[in-house]
Design a protein around this motif. Structure first.
Motif, PDB file in Angstrom:
ATOM      1  N   ALA A  81     -22.696 -22.958   7.115  1.00 50.95           N
ATOM      2  CA  ALA A  81     -23.801 -22.353   6.605  1.00 50.95           C
ATOM      3  C   ALA A  81     -23.839 -22.482   4.957  1.00 50.95           C
ATOM      4  CB  ALA A  81     -24.057 -20.792   6.669  1.00 50.95           C
ATOM      5  N   GLY A 107     -33.079 -20.273  15.504  1.00 56.75           N
ATOM      6  CA  GLY A 107     -33.509 -19.160  14.469  1.00 56.75           C
ATOM      7  C   GLY A 107     -34.581 -18.596  14.198  1.00 56.75           C
ATOM      8  N   VAL A 161     -23.902 -13.403   7.940  1.00 54.63           N
ATOM      9  CA  VAL A 161     -22.637 -14.162   7.349  1.00 54.63           C
ATOM     10  C   VAL A 161     -22.728 -13.630   5.941  1.00 54.63           C
ATOM     11  CG1 VAL A 161     -22.979 -16.546   8.271  1.00 54.63           C
ATOM     12  CG2 VAL A 161     -24.361 -15.742   6.069  1.00 54.63           C
ATOM     13  N   TYR A 214     -28.136 -19.562  15.498  1.00 57.57           N
ATOM     14  CA  TYR A 214     -28.503 -19.823  14.441  1.00 57.57           C
ATOM     15  C   TYR A 214     -29.273 -18.574  14.187  1.00 57.57           C
ATOM     16  CZ  TYR A 214     -27.452 -24.548  14.757  1.00 57.57           C
ATOM     17  OH  TYR A 214     -26.669 -25.837  14.902  1.00 57.57           O
ATOM     18  N   MET A 263     -24.456 -20.624   2.006  1.00 62.67           N
ATOM     19  CA  MET A 263     -24.775 -19.175   1.694  1.00 62.67           C
ATOM     20  C   MET A 263     -25.470 -19.232   0.020  1.00 62.67           C
ATOM     21  SD  MET A 263     -21.909 -16.655   3.512  1.00 62.67           S
ATOM     22  CE  MET A 263     -20.779 -17.959   3.223  1.00 62.67           C
ATOM     23  N   GLN A 310     -27.716 -15.417  12.770  1.00 59.67           N
ATOM     24  CA  GLN A 310     -26.511 -14.936  12.298  1.00 59.67           C
ATOM     25  C   GLN A 310     -26.447 -14.149  11.088  1.00 59.67           C
ATOM     26  OE1 GLN A 310     -22.483 -16.296  13.363  1.00 59.67           O
ATOM     27  NE2 GLN A 310     -23.402 -18.360  14.243  1.00 59.67           N
ATOM     28  N   THR A 357     -28.569 -13.135   6.171  1.00 61.91           N
ATOM     29  CA  THR A 357     -28.540 -13.968   7.410  1.00 61.91           C
ATOM     30  C   THR A 357     -28.461 -15.338   7.200  1.00 61.91           C
ATOM     31  OG1 THR A 357     -30.902 -14.346   7.341  1.00 61.91           O
ATOM     32  CG2 THR A 357     -30.277 -12.300   8.216  1.00 61.91           C
ATOM     33  N   LEU A 358     -28.527 -16.417   8.172  1.00 63.00           N
ATOM     34  CA  LEU A 358     -28.292 -17.834   7.700  1.00 63.00           C
ATOM     35  C   LEU A 358     -29.643 -18.387   7.186  1.00 63.00           C
ATOM     36  CD1 LEU A 358     -26.987 -18.857  11.222  1.00 63.00           C
ATOM     37  CD2 LEU A 358     -25.680 -18.903   9.051  1.00 63.00           C
ATOM     38  N   GLU A 359     -30.507 -17.495   7.108  1.00 59.26           N
ATOM     39  CA  GLU A 359     -31.912 -18.051   6.578  1.00 59.26           C
ATOM     40  C   GLU A 359     -31.864 -17.147   5.373  1.00 59.26           C
ATOM     41  OE1 GLU A 359     -35.012 -18.217   9.181  1.00 59.26           O
ATOM     42  OE2 GLU A 359     -33.807 -19.064  10.694  1.00 59.26           O
ATOM     43  N   ALA A 394     -21.463 -20.784  11.597  1.00 56.74           N
ATOM     44  CA  ALA A 394     -21.378 -19.899  10.289  1.00 56.74           C
ATOM     45  C   ALA A 394     -20.601 -20.586   9.251  1.00 56.74           C
ATOM     46  CB  ALA A 394     -20.725 -18.584  10.703  1.00 56.74           C
TER      47      ALA A 394
END
Length: 556
Positions: free
Chosen positions: A11, A412, A117, A113, A13, A115, A259-261, A8
């Protein structure tokens, strides 16, 4: 592999304004809480009133075990995977409680992967919603005790106060306390107790309220006590609802993160599913449905708790119609349900899997009772063998449920593409015929018995003398037509956490019943379930630290 918090913290963001823009939220509807968090304005709801709803996907699970099922992780990964296959998805989850974060469970922002954030903010103070709920609840408690101290014009019976103070922390020492000691100026001595904030009626109200006006009305309808004649006293009789609403006006607005993506994620409200109704706010879910073609949301613990309450309470009040259920299971957890010790779960054991998979069968059958198609997400672990995975898939197919591997923890969204494809195909090919399990005009006892028989597979229900007395009082004040919210262990379909798999030949014992009049349901207490957890011998708090630069470590 890196830890959850290390992933995290690495990441990249996007600014939250960019995430909002990706689902057509205008700048004037964003209330920023730093660079990566925001609340959304009241005007946004009005703008979207005529927008058609997307498809609603509920992620639930088998009964949780110490081996872990990864339901939130699968929810996040599925939302990311839907985006990867070209679908406009939006995620809606509950806010974590500080109690489990520092207790046994740890954080609740997904894992690996998959999560949401900023993970540290979400797991800790976030946007202050939990603190606002705690303050509003305890303001009502203070006003109640002050009223009794200042002459007690409402003739409140101090032996029949129904309201409890709250704290968003696991603190067993506060389960049973005495207040008002010290002298006449320090209040009226009486027994009292605390429950964890996420179990409070104020939390449930925030998650079910449609707008500020509805919030204020529901807060005013909280049953706080009975008077000396046995008549109910409500929060509105104390004049508390206005000030409580003032404390909660910002908390009512859904929170937007990513999300992370970079999938948009609404994280709002956090009632526990074993002692409350276990779903994120109705407002967040409805907002996600308006802004995405697919809304992925989650209900706490197993489907016998979270999903049942999602359908019979949240969907009933919100007019929601789920299109698909994703039921999360793991080979490890199924073997645990088949009698394998935690230390031996990494070894192939088809015999134990055959015995434990009956737990999954009950959950599949139960979800179909609501008229909703089911897709099983097999949350894969490295120790799962091909034979075990094949067995689970074939078993699910034999019950008419599609099954797909979910490898989102390690990969992910890419690890959930097959699951996403199967969910979309299921929604297209098997239209939902959603209906609730019971109607409100049944007696309270009949509603409880219906859930126990149809969902838990119990032979019957036993009511203690205390429960019968409480039921009679609820009926006497005209509240018998509300849905029920069963407080029960999450570890078993029964009310005994030791009964794993698919228990048989048992009855459910209802030891007490209480009225959450503002929230709009009746809480039914079974087994030894408590509304204020305690810390374990080695709480997660021992691993959490913060260095001199402000970097947090050990948070899951």
């Amino acid at each position: 592999m890196l830890s959850d918090i290390e992933i995290a913290q690495k990441a990249q963001m996007k600014p939250i304004g960019s995430i909002a823009k990706s689902v057509s939220i205008a700048e004037e509807d964003i209330e920023y809480y730093g660079q990566y968090k925001a609340k959304l304005s009241e005007s946004l709801f009005r703008k979207l009133e005529d927008q058609p709803n997307g498809k609603l996907i509920l992620v639930t699970a088998i009964n949780p075990t110490p081996a872990g099922e990864g339901k939130t992780t699968v929810s996040v990964g599925l939302a990311d995977a839907l985006r990867q296959i070209g679908k406009k998805s939006v995620l809606a989850l509950r806010e974590p409680s500080l109690g489990p974060v520092f207790g046994m469970k740890g954080g609740a922002a997904g894992g690996g992967y998959a999560q949401v954030v900023p993970m540290e903010d979400i797991n800790l103070h976030f946007t202050g919603d939990m603190h606002a709920i705690t303050a509003a609840n305890n303001l009502l408690c203070a006003m109640l005790d002050n009223h009794m101290q200042q002459g007690n014009d409402l003739r409140i019976d101090q032996r029949r106060v129904m309201l409890k103070r709250v704290l968003d922390m696991n603190d067993r020492a506060l389960r049973h306390i005495v207040i008002g000691l010290g002298g006449k100026a320090d209040g009226i001595p009486r027994s009292d107790s605390f429950q964890i904030t996420v179990a409070s009626e104020v939390m449930a109200i925030l998650c079910l309220a449609s707008d500020l006006a509805d919030l204020k009305t529901r807060l005013g309808n909280i049953l706080v006590a009975y008077d000396l004649d046995g008549e109910p006293v409500f929060a509105k009789d104390l004049g508390a609802q206005g000030a409580m609403t003032a404390l909660l006006k910002d908390a009512l607005k859904p929170n937007l993160v990513q999300t992370l993506e970079h999938t948009p994620a609404f994280i709002h409200g956090g009632p526990f599913a074993n002692i409350a109704h276990g779903c994120n706010s109705l407002r967040a879910t409805k907002l996600a449905l308006k802004l995405g073609d697919y809304c992925v949301t989650e209900a706490g613990f197993g489907s016998d708790l979270g999903a049942e309450k999602f359908f019979d309470i949240k969907c009933r009040y919100g007019g929601l119609k789920p299109d698909c259920v994703v039921l999360v299971a793991t080979v490890r957890a199924l073997k645990y349900n088949g009698g394998v010790s935690r230390a031996e779960l990494t070894e192939e054991n088809l015999e134990a899997l055959t015995a434990g998979i009956l737990n999954l069968q009950v959950h599949i059958e139960n979800m179909k009772k609501y008229g909703i198609p089911v897709v099983v997400a097999i949350n894969r672990f490295q120790t799962d063998t091909d034979a075990e995975l094949r067995f689970v898939k074939e078993f699910c197919q034999g019950l008419g449920a599609e099954a797909a591997l979910a490898e989102v923890f390690a990969k992910g969204g890419a690890g959930g593409r097959d699951l996403a494809e199967k969910v979309c195909e299921t929604i297209e090919e098997k239209p939902s015929d959603f209906h609730v399990l019971y109607e409100n005009d049944l007696s309270i006892e009949e509603k409880i018995e219906t859930i126990a028989r149809e969902i838990y597979r119990a032979d019957g229900v036993t009511f203690t003398a205390q429960a019968q007395k409480a039921l009679a009082q609820i009926k006497a004040i005209g509240c018998g037509d509300l849905p029920v919210c069963v407080a029960k262990t999450q570890y078993s379909l029964s009310d005994d956490p030791a009964k794993l798999g698919r228990p048989k030949n048992f009855t459910v014992t209802v030891r007490d019943v209480s009225l959450s009049n503002g929230a709009g349901f009746i809480v039914v207490y079974t087994g030894s379930i408590m509304t204020m957890p305690g810390l374990p011998k080695e709480p997660a708090a021992l691993r959490i630290d913060c260095d001199n630069a402000g970097n947090i470590t050990g948070l899951f």
